[in-house]
Design a protein around this motif. Structure first.
Motif, mmCIF file in Angstrom:
data_model
loop_
_atom_site.group_PDB
_atom_site.id
_atom_site.type_symbol
_atom_site.label_atom_id
_atom_site.label_comp_id
_atom_site.label_asym_id
_atom_site.label_seq_id
_atom_site.Cartn_x
_atom_site.Cartn_y
_atom_site.Cartn_z
ATOM 1 N N GLN A 43 -20.517 3.023 -30.206
ATOM 2 C CA GLN A 43 -21.787 3.426 -30.823
ATOM 3 C C GLN A 43 -21.715 3.379 -32.353
ATOM 4 O OE1 GLN A 43 -24.977 4.452 -29.703
ATOM 5 N NE2 GLN A 43 -24.334 3.409 -27.844
ATOM 6 N N ALA A 44 -20.496 3.387 -32.885
ATOM 7 C CA ALA A 44 -20.319 3.278 -34.340
ATOM 8 C C ALA A 44 -19.980 1.842 -34.733
ATOM 9 C CB ALA A 44 -19.230 4.248 -34.799
ATOM 10 N N GLY A 45 -20.208 0.886 -33.837
ATOM 11 C CA GLY A 45 -20.000 -0.520 -34.187
ATOM 12 C C GLY A 45 -18.584 -1.014 -33.977
ATOM 13 N N GLY A 46 -17.716 -0.181 -33.419
ATOM 14 C CA GLY A 46 -16.344 -0.597 -33.141
ATOM 15 C C GLY A 46 -16.211 -1.121 -31.725
ATOM 16 N N ALA A 47 -14.963 -1.302 -31.278
ATOM 17 C CA ALA A 47 -14.722 -1.819 -29.936
ATOM 18 C C ALA A 47 -13.556 -1.067 -29.310
ATOM 19 C CB ALA A 47 -14.404 -3.317 -29.999
ATOM 20 N N ALA A 48 -13.484 -1.126 -27.961
ATOM 21 C CA ALA A 48 -12.423 -0.417 -27.239
ATOM 22 C C ALA A 48 -12.044 -1.216 -26.006
ATOM 23 C CB ALA A 48 -12.900 0.972 -26.830
ATOM 24 N N THR A 49 -10.738 -1.471 -25.861
ATOM 25 C CA THR A 49 -10.256 -2.287 -24.745
ATOM 26 C C THR A 49 -8.933 -1.719 -24.220
ATOM 27 O OG1 THR A 49 -9.523 -4.527 -24.139
ATOM 28 C CG2 THR A 49 -9.035 -3.819 -26.356
ATOM 29 N N ASN A 50 -8.587 -2.133 -22.999
ATOM 30 C CA ASN A 50 -7.238 -1.823 -22.514
ATOM 31 C C ASN A 50 -6.339 -3.046 -22.745
ATOM 32 O OD1 ASN A 50 -7.942 -3.665 -20.554
ATOM 33 N ND2 ASN A 50 -7.681 -2.284 -18.810
ATOM 34 N N GLY A 51 -6.852 -4.008 -23.498
ATOM 35 C CA GLY A 51 -6.135 -5.260 -23.770
ATOM 36 C C GLY A 51 -6.789 -6.404 -23.009
ATOM 37 N N ARG A 52 -7.293 -6.086 -21.824
ATOM 38 C CA ARG A 52 -7.862 -7.134 -20.966
ATOM 39 C C ARG A 52 -9.295 -6.887 -20.572
ATOM 40 N NH1 ARG A 52 -2.349 -6.793 -19.968
ATOM 41 N NH2 ARG A 52 -1.385 -8.802 -20.373
ATOM 42 N N GLN A 53 -9.700 -5.631 -20.594
ATOM 43 C CA GLN A 53 -11.087 -5.307 -20.222
ATOM 44 C C GLN A 53 -11.643 -4.265 -21.180
ATOM 45 O OE1 GLN A 53 -9.425 -4.486 -16.314
ATOM 46 N NE2 GLN A 53 -11.508 -4.737 -15.520
ATOM 47 N N ARG A 54 -12.961 -4.328 -21.330
ATOM 48 C CA ARG A 54 -13.653 -3.299 -22.104
ATOM 49 C C ARG A 54 -13.492 -1.971 -21.350
ATOM 50 N NH1 ARG A 54 -20.151 -3.370 -22.308
ATOM 51 N NH2 ARG A 54 -20.509 -1.685 -23.806
ATOM 52 N N ILE A 55 -13.035 -0.952 -22.046
ATOM 53 C CA ILE A 55 -12.748 0.321 -21.366
ATOM 54 C C ILE A 55 -13.984 0.859 -20.648
ATOM 55 C CG2 ILE A 55 -12.216 2.772 -21.802
ATOM 56 C CD1 ILE A 55 -9.945 1.756 -23.599
ATOM 57 N N LEU A 56 -15.144 0.769 -21.301
ATOM 58 C CA LEU A 56 -16.354 1.360 -20.711
ATOM 59 C C LEU A 56 -16.776 0.692 -19.404
ATOM 60 C CD1 LEU A 56 -18.582 2.090 -23.846
ATOM 61 C CD2 LEU A 56 -17.161 3.674 -22.531
ATOM 62 N N GLU A 57 -16.216 -0.491 -19.110
ATOM 63 C CA GLU A 57 -16.594 -1.166 -17.860
ATOM 64 C C GLU A 57 -15.610 -0.885 -16.721
ATOM 65 O OE1 GLU A 57 -17.073 -5.296 -18.857
ATOM 66 O OE2 GLU A 57 -18.957 -4.927 -19.920
#
Ligand code: AHG
Ligand code: MN
Ligand code: MN
Length: 337
Positions: A292-306
């Motif tokens: 929501q602040a324009g950044g990103a988050a991953t476990n390396g292979r997938q978007r965490i939120l998914e």
């Protein structure tokens, strides 16, 4: 003339008026969590004078020793939230099963998840700690509530937030319409809006990782950090700085304030575990805030939120913060695969 101050209540009411985002039950929920955090903050501030430091000599479901404050914060959050009629159940890092709202109270439609006290190793050394929370809505019309109601991907979160107990106590919140920060005014006892529309710069020269685990990391993480450490003469062509507070809340707060990338990746110490941090209480709420602040988050292979959670206490590898760095980390993982 004194600058007009916007309280948390006013912010929430305006979000509802302008964007229809926060129905009354949800506003009550956020305000109750904020009030509980205020209580935790008061306890944290008393320290030894309030007998809140030290170990409780008990173990939680994750097999970690609990500190007194882990238990106190958990109790404060439950007591504050169980009677208001806004919740169906709660889940916490410190409790094995879910806590269903007792039937002497009305049942609401929301589910609250929390890491009551994040950064426990910092409690006794007077360094910043926090509380992290996430709100889901119970789907389906079936009576009652069970653990499976909680197993929704992070994208379904209605609200996520954290409170950082640092030099100032601050509440950071997203209701899916950007990120707002509130500072606790202790004299007034109120949360005052001090930053709105928080944006994480896409580029950074700062990373946060526990370097003592270097020898256990997977090759893509090792490569990323090696390149940062090579500095100006290396492939990145710039020098990097490092910070590690050992409170995810405080590390993420720094990243929201001035950019950076935070990593707690999978490593070989306990290879059967996906990571150290917990998906439901730490990774999901922080990923929602960071995105929501324009950044990103991953476990390396997938978007965490998914990610589709399979158990309440599951762990996950986490890399989040400045978008271009997180993308680079994902690319290094894809190349290694
Ligand atoms: P918690 O205190 O809720 O167990 O969480 C601590 C987490 C996180 O806040 C922090 O980033 C990390 O553990 C620190 O781990 P290390 O001590 O391994 O660096
Ligand atoms: Mn934690
Ligand atoms: Mn914790």
């Amino acid at each position: 003339m004194a600058k007009k101050r916007i309280s948390l209540t006013q912010y929430l009411i305006e979000q509802q008026r302008q964007h229809g985002r926060i129905p009354a039950q949800l506003r009550l929920l956020i305000e109750v969590v904020a009030r509980a955090c205020k209580r935790i903050s008061i306890g944290v501030n008393k320290g030894a004078l309030g007998d809140v430091l030290g170990s409780a000599e008990t173990e939680n479901v994750q097999g970690e020793m609990q500190k007194k404050l882990d238990i106190i914060a958990n109790e404060v959050l439950i007591e504050a939230n169980e009677w208001g009629g806004h919740l169906a159940a709660m889940a916490s890092e410190e409790m094995e099963g879910i806590y269903v709202v007792p039937n002497r109270f009305p049942q609401g439609e929301y589910l609250l998840l929390f890491d009551p006290l994040d950064g426990s190793s910092n409690i006794d050394v007077n360094v910043s700690i926090g509380t992290i929370f996430s709100v889901l809505k119970k789907t389906g019309n079936d009576e009652g509530v069970s653990e499976s109601d909680f197993l929704q991907p992070g994208l379904q979160q209605a609200v996520a937030g954290y409170c950082v107990y640092g030099p100032q106590t601050m509440l950071v919140l997203t209701v899916g319409n950007g990120v707002a920060m509130f500072t606790l005014d202790r004299e007034e006892g109120s949360w005052v809006l001090t930053h709105d529309g928080v944006q994480i710069p896409a580029d950074t020269r700062e990373f946060a990782i526990n370097m003592s685990n270097l020898r256990h990391w997977a090759p893509p993480v090792r490569r990323y950090i090696d390149e940062c450490l090579a500095g100006r003469d290396g492939p990145r062509g710039k020098d990097f700085n490092m910070r590690w507070i050992a409170s995810m809340v405080a590390d993420v707060h720094r990243i929201l304030t001035r950019g950076g990338v935070f990593m707690y990746p999978w490593d070989r110490r306990e290879p059967q575990k996906a990571g150290k941090l917990r998906l439901m209480y730490e990774a999901n709420p922080m990923s929602f805030i960071v995105e929501q602040a324009g950044g990103a988050a991953t476990n390396g292979r997938q978007r965490i939120l998914e990610l589709q959670p399979t158990t309440l206490h599951e762990r996950v590898s986490v890399m989040l913060g400045s978008k271009n760095e997180v993308q680079r980390l994902s690319a290094y993982h894809a190349e290694a695969d």
